[in-house]
Motif scaffolding. Structure first.
Motif, mmCIF file in Angstrom:
data_model
loop_
_atom_site.group_PDB
_atom_site.id
_atom_site.type_symbol
_atom_site.label_atom_id
_atom_site.label_comp_id
_atom_site.label_asym_id
_atom_site.label_seq_id
_atom_site.Cartn_x
_atom_site.Cartn_y
_atom_site.Cartn_z
ATOM 1 N N LEU A 1 49.531 41.667 41.528
ATOM 2 C CA LEU A 1 50.723 41.358 40.837
ATOM 3 C C LEU A 1 51.526 42.317 40.508
ATOM 4 O O LEU A 1 51.096 43.598 40.106
ATOM 5 C CB LEU A 1 50.373 40.357 39.461
ATOM 6 C CG LEU A 1 49.649 39.062 39.608
ATOM 7 C CD1 LEU A 1 49.389 38.570 38.376
ATOM 8 C CD2 LEU A 1 50.496 38.063 40.524
ATOM 9 N N LEU B 1 42.290 34.644 42.087
ATOM 10 C CA LEU B 1 43.371 35.033 43.167
ATOM 11 C C LEU B 1 44.319 36.148 42.790
ATOM 12 O O LEU B 1 45.006 36.623 43.919
ATOM 13 C CB LEU B 1 44.066 33.788 43.084
ATOM 14 C CG LEU B 1 43.446 32.566 43.423
ATOM 15 C CD1 LEU B 1 44.277 31.161 43.482
ATOM 16 C CD2 LEU B 1 43.013 32.476 45.033
ATOM 17 N N TYR B 2 44.414 36.493 41.724
ATOM 18 C CA TYR B 2 45.258 37.487 41.258
ATOM 19 C C TYR B 2 44.599 38.807 40.565
ATOM 20 O O TYR B 2 43.602 38.528 39.750
ATOM 21 C CB TYR B 2 46.262 37.085 40.178
ATOM 22 C CG TYR B 2 47.128 35.899 41.005
ATOM 23 C CD1 TYR B 2 47.964 36.247 42.201
ATOM 24 C CD2 TYR B 2 46.939 34.626 40.595
ATOM 25 C CE1 TYR B 2 48.753 35.150 42.500
ATOM 26 C CE2 TYR B 2 47.523 33.628 41.257
ATOM 27 C CZ TYR B 2 48.292 33.849 42.071
ATOM 28 O OH TYR B 2 49.151 33.001 42.546
ATOM 29 N N LYS C 1 42.844 38.620 47.302
ATOM 30 C CA LYS C 1 43.463 38.531 45.985
ATOM 31 C C LYS C 1 44.837 39.277 46.215
ATOM 32 O O LYS C 1 45.115 40.019 46.927
ATOM 33 C CB LYS C 1 42.714 39.226 44.902
ATOM 34 C CG LYS C 1 41.510 38.761 44.351
ATOM 35 C CD LYS C 1 41.303 39.515 42.809
ATOM 36 C CE LYS C 1 39.888 38.718 42.274
ATOM 37 N NZ LYS C 1 39.721 39.290 40.908
ATOM 38 N N HIS D 1 41.963 26.686 35.105
ATOM 39 C CA HIS D 1 42.965 27.230 35.591
ATOM 40 C C HIS D 1 43.123 28.567 35.495
ATOM 41 O O HIS D 1 43.089 29.239 36.584
ATOM 42 C CB HIS D 1 44.090 26.275 34.857
ATOM 43 C CG HIS D 1 45.626 27.180 35.267
ATOM 44 N ND1 HIS D 1 46.249 26.835 36.384
ATOM 45 C CD2 HIS D 1 46.097 28.136 34.746
ATOM 46 C CE1 HIS D 1 47.180 27.754 36.456
ATOM 47 N NE2 HIS D 1 47.353 28.205 35.567
ATOM 48 N N PHE D 2 42.733 29.040 34.457
ATOM 49 C CA PHE D 2 42.990 30.588 34.120
ATOM 50 C C PHE D 2 41.843 31.423 34.895
ATOM 51 O O PHE D 2 42.094 32.259 35.572
ATOM 52 C CB PHE D 2 42.944 31.058 32.762
ATOM 53 C CG PHE D 2 44.408 30.441 32.063
ATOM 54 C CD1 PHE D 2 45.811 31.002 32.652
ATOM 55 C CD2 PHE D 2 44.394 29.601 31.198
ATOM 56 C CE1 PHE D 2 46.716 30.752 32.259
ATOM 57 C CE2 PHE D 2 45.571 29.252 30.679
ATOM 58 C CZ PHE D 2 46.999 29.733 31.289
ATOM 59 N N ARG D 3 40.752 30.708 34.977
ATOM 60 C CA ARG D 3 39.642 31.358 35.682
ATOM 61 C C ARG D 3 40.020 31.335 37.326
ATOM 62 O O ARG D 3 39.698 32.394 37.845
ATOM 63 C CB ARG D 3 38.236 30.404 35.698
ATOM 64 C CG ARG D 3 37.043 31.115 36.369
ATOM 65 C CD ARG D 3 35.753 30.268 35.954
ATOM 66 N NE ARG D 3 35.482 30.474 34.508
ATOM 67 C CZ ARG D 3 35.639 29.546 33.628
ATOM 68 N NH1 ARG D 3 36.219 28.120 34.198
ATOM 69 N NH2 ARG D 3 35.458 29.264 32.278
ATOM 70 N N ALA D 4 40.576 30.033 37.825
ATOM 71 C CA ALA D 4 41.016 30.042 39.231
ATOM 72 C C ALA D 4 42.066 31.225 39.445
ATOM 73 O O ALA D 4 42.047 31.878 40.479
ATOM 74 C CB ALA D 4 41.442 28.574 39.540
ATOM 75 N N SER D 5 43.005 31.353 38.500
ATOM 76 C CA SER D 5 43.975 32.191 38.615
ATOM 77 C C SER D 5 43.734 33.796 38.746
ATOM 78 O O SER D 5 43.908 34.633 39.633
ATOM 79 C CB SER D 5 45.010 32.032 37.659
ATOM 80 O OG SER D 5 46.027 32.724 37.400
ATOM 81 N N LEU D 6 42.570 34.109 38.017
ATOM 82 C CA LEU D 6 42.079 35.308 38.099
ATOM 83 C C LEU D 6 41.106 35.488 39.279
ATOM 84 O O LEU D 6 40.986 36.643 39.754
ATOM 85 C CB LEU D 6 41.268 35.587 36.644
ATOM 86 C CG LEU D 6 41.947 35.765 35.494
ATOM 87 C CD1 LEU D 6 41.139 35.780 34.260
ATOM 88 C CD2 LEU D 6 42.966 37.081 35.599
#
Length: 158
Positions: A120, A30-31, A117, A23-28
């Protein structure tokens, strides 16, 4: 009989380490955040991405990240091919965390085939973290908000 009380945090059990890592790998993927974008832009040379401000012209004129490309979300479909190289990743930003304009711009660009990306914090946190911004009258800078920066000037000390 013993009753176990589960607090609101653990009412739903945490994910397994493998699920959390994915999850956190995918989040990074994208953001990114304001301090990382600022560091990349300040490193000199090509940062390896194009920074796109997706706000309306009136907001752009109030201030924008120096070097950003102005491409309002409503104009992406008609102008992206003329302004962006599909081989170069794009980082989008809008006003701030209370606005989903950067996400809408990122979606529009992704649907056109761009790697993208979202930055944020958007322009609000760019200014709050004390980075210079451009206006029609030149560059400006506000003092960093102590809630968003640490003593050495880096955002949150991460």
């Amino acid at each position: 009989m013993t009753t176990i009380t589960v607090n609101p945090v653990l009412r739903v059990a945490p994910a397994s380490p493998a699920v959390a890592a994915a999850h956190f790998r995918a989040s990074l993927a994208l953001y990114t955040d304001v301090s990382d974008v600022a560091a990349a832009l300040a490193s000199g040379g090509d940062p390896g991405f194009v920074l796109v401000d997706s706000r309306a012209s009136e907001a752009w004129d109030q201030g924008h990240v120096p070097g950003a490309l102005h491409l309002p979300t409503a104009r992406i479909a008609e102008r992206a091919a003329d302004l962006l190289d599909p081989a170069v990743p794009v980082v989008t930003y809008c006003w701030g965390p209370g606005c989903d304009g950067a996400a809408r711009a990122a979606l529009a660009l992704a649907e056109l085939g761009y790697r993208v990306k979202e930055m944020l914090g958007g322009f609000e946190y760019w200014v709050r973290e004390g980075y210079a911004y451009a206006t029609p009258g030149g560059r400006e800078r506000r003092a960093a908000d102590p809630l968003t920066t640490v003593v050495d000037g880096g955002a949150c000390g991460c």
